[in-house]
Scaffold this motif. Sequence first.
Motif, mmCIF file in Angstrom:
data_model
loop_
_atom_site.group_PDB
_atom_site.id
_atom_site.type_symbol
_atom_site.label_atom_id
_atom_site.label_comp_id
_atom_site.label_asym_id
_atom_site.label_seq_id
_atom_site.Cartn_x
_atom_site.Cartn_y
_atom_site.Cartn_z
ATOM 1 N N ALA A 289 45.541 103.206 59.328
ATOM 2 C CA ALA A 289 44.991 104.388 58.272
ATOM 3 C C ALA A 289 43.880 103.302 57.710
ATOM 4 O O ALA A 289 43.437 104.052 57.027
ATOM 5 C CB ALA A 289 45.825 105.676 57.750
ATOM 6 N N ILE A 290 44.900 102.302 56.545
ATOM 7 C CA ILE A 290 44.025 101.565 55.947
ATOM 8 C C ILE A 290 42.927 101.422 56.887
ATOM 9 O O ILE A 290 41.309 100.705 56.766
ATOM 10 C CB ILE A 290 44.455 100.019 55.507
ATOM 11 C CG1 ILE A 290 45.976 101.121 54.773
ATOM 12 C CG2 ILE A 290 43.696 99.179 54.833
ATOM 13 C CD1 ILE A 290 46.520 100.065 54.768
ATOM 14 N N GLU A 291 43.037 100.708 58.139
ATOM 15 C CA GLU A 291 42.248 99.616 59.099
ATOM 16 C C GLU A 291 41.138 100.350 59.639
ATOM 17 O O GLU A 291 39.571 100.593 59.140
ATOM 18 C CB GLU A 291 42.430 99.145 60.217
ATOM 19 C CG GLU A 291 43.620 98.041 60.584
ATOM 20 C CD GLU A 291 42.873 96.873 58.951
ATOM 21 O OE1 GLU A 291 41.860 96.216 60.147
ATOM 22 O OE2 GLU A 291 42.745 95.735 59.124
ATOM 23 N N LEU A 292 41.058 102.469 59.635
ATOM 24 C CA LEU A 292 40.406 103.034 59.567
ATOM 25 C C LEU A 292 39.340 103.334 58.948
ATOM 26 O O LEU A 292 38.517 103.325 58.607
ATOM 27 C CB LEU A 292 41.265 104.752 60.246
ATOM 28 C CG LEU A 292 39.986 105.656 60.640
ATOM 29 C CD1 LEU A 292 39.191 105.224 62.134
ATOM 30 C CD2 LEU A 292 41.062 107.083 61.141
ATOM 31 N N TYR A 293 40.172 103.799 57.784
ATOM 32 C CA TYR A 293 39.791 103.204 55.950
ATOM 33 C C TYR A 293 38.500 102.527 56.108
ATOM 34 O O TYR A 293 36.928 102.839 55.904
ATOM 35 C CB TYR A 293 40.396 103.545 55.531
ATOM 36 C CG TYR A 293 40.040 103.779 53.694
ATOM 37 C CD1 TYR A 293 40.193 105.385 52.664
ATOM 38 C CD2 TYR A 293 38.801 102.894 52.987
ATOM 39 C CE1 TYR A 293 39.168 104.982 51.752
ATOM 40 C CE2 TYR A 293 38.651 103.286 52.216
ATOM 41 C CZ TYR A 293 38.779 104.682 51.477
ATOM 42 O OH TYR A 293 38.145 104.995 50.120
ATOM 43 N N SER B 59 44.568 103.651 46.910
ATOM 44 C CA SER B 59 46.184 103.651 47.549
ATOM 45 C C SER B 59 46.002 104.730 48.413
ATOM 46 O O SER B 59 45.543 104.732 48.666
ATOM 47 C CB SER B 59 46.348 104.680 46.071
ATOM 48 O OG SER B 59 46.626 105.612 46.138
ATOM 49 N N LEU B 60 47.762 104.182 49.054
ATOM 50 C CA LEU B 60 48.243 104.687 49.950
ATOM 51 C C LEU B 60 48.056 106.596 49.389
ATOM 52 O O LEU B 60 47.301 107.434 50.722
ATOM 53 C CB LEU B 60 50.031 104.445 50.193
ATOM 54 C CG LEU B 60 49.404 103.352 49.947
ATOM 55 C CD1 LEU B 60 51.507 103.368 50.725
ATOM 56 C CD2 LEU B 60 48.795 102.624 51.656
ATOM 57 N N ILE C 258 52.570 110.312 53.229
ATOM 58 C CA ILE C 258 53.085 108.046 53.424
ATOM 59 C C ILE C 258 54.761 108.907 54.502
ATOM 60 O O ILE C 258 55.382 108.710 53.693
ATOM 61 C CB ILE C 258 53.255 108.001 51.781
ATOM 62 C CG1 ILE C 258 51.736 107.526 51.581
ATOM 63 C CG2 ILE C 258 53.297 106.541 52.464
ATOM 64 C CD1 ILE C 258 51.463 107.864 50.202
ATOM 65 N N PRO C 259 54.398 107.860 55.412
ATOM 66 C CA PRO C 259 55.810 107.401 56.047
ATOM 67 C C PRO C 259 56.792 107.309 54.961
ATOM 68 O O PRO C 259 56.695 105.850 54.899
ATOM 69 C CB PRO C 259 55.026 107.196 57.068
ATOM 70 C CG PRO C 259 53.553 106.827 56.785
ATOM 71 C CD PRO C 259 53.284 107.151 56.122
ATOM 72 N N GLY C 260 57.543 107.860 56.171
ATOM 73 C CA GLY C 260 59.193 107.005 54.785
ATOM 74 C C GLY C 260 59.666 106.172 55.971
ATOM 75 O O GLY C 260 59.481 105.742 56.943
#
Length: 144
Positions: free
Chosen positions: A46-50, A60-61, A73-75
């Motif tokens: 998700a960060i890379e897509l952003y 932030s997440l 946000i995954p556990g």
Amino acid sequence: MMIFHRLVIAFSISILVLNLSACNEAEVDENKLKQAVASGNEIVKAIELYKEQKNDLPRSLDELVSIKLLQSIPGSGIEGRRFRYVRFNPQEKLDYRVSLGLSRPSIVSDKITELTFRSDGKYEGDKVEVHKTIDGWAVQTVYR
């Protein structure tokens, strides 16, 4: 008698502190580590897509959730442990770290063990000892 009483108290406190620090040592089985890496990889994707879409890093997440790149946000799969996200000097380059504490700092120890993904791939350092890597993530001890 008073000296004996103080010695017993001092000894009891020492044992308590040692027990507390032993509880903070990282003892996570391999399956839970793999589950944490899989969950962490959802965050990294998700960060890379952003980053690809905006040529920037999220603050932030939670921002990834608010713009629907993550449902939530995954556990981590490790009880009581949540992923942390840190941006490295975003003005110069778009590097970041996602980490998960596997142990907590204690009164008698200046080290923590964590599972870490670094976008710059720099895991080694003066105060870092890498124990193993799993799918691009490092299990490492950080000395503070």
